[in-house]
Write a protein that holds these residues in place. Structure first.
Motif, PDB file in Angstrom:
ATOM      1  N   ILE A   2       0.918  -1.198   0.030  1.00 38.95           N
ATOM      2  CA  ILE A   2       0.043  -0.001  -0.103  1.00 38.95           C
ATOM      3  C   ILE A   2       0.824   1.270   0.008  1.00 38.95           C
ATOM      4  N   VAL A   3       1.942   1.255   0.849  1.00 35.48           N
ATOM      5  CA  VAL A   3       2.881   2.449   0.767  1.00 35.48           C
ATOM      6  C   VAL A   3       3.820   2.499  -0.559  1.00 35.48           C
ATOM      7  N   LEU A   4       4.049   1.368  -1.046  1.00 34.01           N
ATOM      8  CA  LEU A   4       5.076   1.400  -2.166  1.00 34.01           C
ATOM      9  C   LEU A   4       4.241   1.509  -3.675  1.00 34.01           C
ATOM     10  N   LEU A   5       3.017   0.934  -3.666  1.00 32.09           N
ATOM     11  CA  LEU A   5       2.293   0.795  -5.012  1.00 32.09           C
ATOM     12  C   LEU A   5       1.118   1.791  -4.887  1.00 32.09           C
TER      13      LEU A   5
ATOM     14  N   VAL B  37      10.872   9.413   3.725  1.00 34.25           N
ATOM     15  CA  VAL B  37       9.340   9.269   3.766  1.00 34.25           C
ATOM     16  C   VAL B  37       8.841   9.638   5.239  1.00 34.25           C
ATOM     17  N   ASN B  38       7.555  10.183   5.048  1.00 39.39           N
ATOM     18  CA  ASN B  38       6.881  10.345   6.353  1.00 39.39           C
ATOM     19  C   ASN B  38       6.823   8.990   7.129  1.00 39.39           C
ATOM     20  N   ALA B  39       6.934   9.364   8.488  1.00 36.33           N
ATOM     21  CA  ALA B  39       7.026   7.943   9.338  1.00 36.33           C
ATOM     22  C   ALA B  39       5.540   7.264   9.307  1.00 36.33           C
ATOM     23  N   ILE B  40       4.434   8.297   9.113  1.00 38.66           N
ATOM     24  CA  ILE B  40       2.966   7.803   9.306  1.00 38.66           C
ATOM     25  C   ILE B  40       2.893   6.699   8.132  1.00 38.66           C
TER      26      ILE B  40
END
Lengths: 252, 257
Positions: free
Chosen positions: A116-119, B39-42
């Motif tokens: 979810i973070v990466l893509l 990148v933001n820790a959240i």
């Protein structure tokens, strides 16, 4: 003659089994033996083929199946290339074996936050499908590449062929049957990956239909979505079985 | 003495590195990516923050992880048991065998995980449903592999038993069942990771309790450390189950062959 009789018998029995299963589904649904959440098969089919819902299902199918296909292609490519790499550079093999094993043992849901973070959220399904397919193809191809016999390898060595020639002319054809079996078993794995990915927050696809239908008690819609995904997987699996039979006849 | 100890340490390190360089490289790449891109820790927690959350809130992870582990393991055992029983039943009759084996193959070629929403609606949202889902998902490999194993007898052994006048029951317990054991262990190994996955996915979708629920609530509250911590615990549980199944398979195969 006797063998064909046996084959005929097993086909008939298999068809009887499938018919029994489908009629059991219908009977349980019609008589509400399993409550209101088990619709009869006929209700599901009527719901599914209703013209007013064609657009809904076609959109969901297009979204899901493109993720399945992309993940399947990408996973196959990475799996086969990695297996080829460890075949040519054997030092790398133990480390990549472990990595593939760990990736396989990690439940896909545990990787979801990472994806979810990466893509993009819409691509999570493709990513999980890719990982699932990668594992199956990596294992199948590495074991298949070990199939060429020592005698043949020695012959290639003596004739002074380069490692690349040996890979393309000897090891790869010998690995083909195992790879095609891998391609077959990767089909349900790709579907599972794509559907799981859609459950983690995608905005379209069969997986989304399933979850929203489950939460909103739209029973025929829920069963239709599951039915479509299962039927598609079964068809693709059947097609790969045919290919497998051909390849085994030619190369094994 | 000290040189040999040093050498053995060196060789252990080398073996460990040759086996785990892939896993290490992925972890290092993760840390490097977080540090460099800033990148933001959240959005993306650092591994060290995830570790802190794991160490400072052990009870949350232990209760939920324990629940998932118990459900997955119990479901796996029950599913294997049921699959074996049905495979043995199918073995006793040619008719039953011809009917059940194709159905089993069909179910193992469809994405069974997609059945979870249907089962959740059918059985109701509670812990028993999670267990039932794991049982059903573990059932299919157990059934397919056991029924294949029951038929894969060593060549000639069947004739020998017949010539010696062994009863059907003797033949079953002394020839057929033992020859199915290696296949049964393959089914156990194959079913172990999906059992943890399906337990977690069921918990995630139904929002009850356990690791799947922990992950869902952490993700919706943007507690990314908690979400990643859940991933770590889930991975450990799953790798443990898989390794245990793999070890059991190796041990049984060594004794059996």
């Amino acid at each position: 003659m006797r063998i064909s009789m046996e084959k005929l018998q097993s086909i008939v029995l298999g068809a009887v089994g499938i018919l029994l299963f489908l009629s059991l589904w219908e009977v349980i649904g019609v008589n509400r033996l399993a409550g209101l959440t088990w619709p009869p098969l006929s209700t599901v089919l009527v719901f599914m083929f209703d013209p007013s819902r064609q657009a809904l299902f076609l959109r969901a199918m297009a979204a899901s199946f493109s993720m399945v296909a992309a993940g399947y292609a990408l996973g196959t490519l990475i799996g086969v290339l990695t297996a080829g790499l460890v075949h040519v550079v054997p030092v790398l093999r133990p480390g990549l074996d472990r990595l593939a094993g760990v990736i396989h043992a990690i439940p896909a849901i545990a990787l979801a936050p990472l994806f979810i973070v990466l893509l993009d959220r819409e691509l999570t399904g493709m990513a999980i499908a890719t990982l699932n397919v990668f594992f199956v193809l990596y294992v199948a191809t590495t074991s298949g590449l070990a199939n060429s016999t020592v005698t043949h390898r020695d012959l290639f060595q003596v004739l002074g062929s380069s490692p690349l020639t040996r890979l393309l002319r000897l090891d790869l054809p010998a690995a083909l049957p195992a790879m095609v079996s891998g391609l077959k078993f990767a089909i349900p794995a790709a579907f599972i990956g794509a559907i799981l990915g859609e459950w983690f927050g995608s905005s379209r696809g069969l997986g989304l239909l399933m979850v929203s239908a489950m939460q909103n008690f739209q029973i025929p819609l829920l069963w239709s979505a599951v039915f479509i995904a299962s039927a598609a997987s079964l068809l693709a699996f059947g097609a790969m079985s045919l290919l497998e039979r051909f390849v085994y006849g030619r190369y094994a | 003495m000290s040189t040999s100890a040093k050498r053995s340490f060196g060789s252990t390190l080398r073996i460990g590195l040759s086996r785990y360089w892939g896993v290490l490289a992925v972890l290092l790449a993760w840390q490097a990516w977080v540090s460099i891109s800033g990148v933001n820790a959240i959005v993306m927690p650092q591994p060290i923050n995830v570790l802190t959350d794991l160490v400072t809130n052990p009870m949350v992870y232990i209760t939920n992880g324990g629940q998932t582990l118990i459900l997955a393991a119990l479901g796996l055992v029950l599913g294997m048991f049921l699959g074996t029983i049905v495979a043995v039943l199918a073995w006793t009759s040619r008719l039953l065998n011809g009917i059940l084996v194709p159905l089993g193959l069909i179910f193992s070629s469809v994405p069974v995980v997609a059945l979870i929403p249907v089962l959740a609606r059918l059985l109701g949202y509670d812990l028993k449903t999670v267990l039932a889902i794991v049982v059903i998902i573990s059932f299919f490999p157990a059934f397919v592999f056991t029924s294949a194993g029951l038929k894969a007898l060593p060549p000639g052994s069947d004739d020998l038993f017949k010539v010696l006048g062994a009863s059907r029951l003797t033949r079953f317990f002394h020839l057929v069942l033992p020859s199915a054991v290696p296949n049964w262990m393959i089914a156990l190994r194959l079913a172990a990771p999906p059992s943890v996955l399906s337990a977690m996915v069921a918990e995630f979708l139904m929002g009850s309790s356990g690791l799947g629920y922990l992950f869902r609530s952490a993700a919706s509250d943007f507690q990314t450390e908690r979400a990643f911590g859940t991933s770590v615990v889930a991975t450990v549980i799953s790798v443990l189950c898989f390794t245990a199944a793999l070890g059991a398979e190796r041990r049984v195969n060594n004794r059996w062959k």
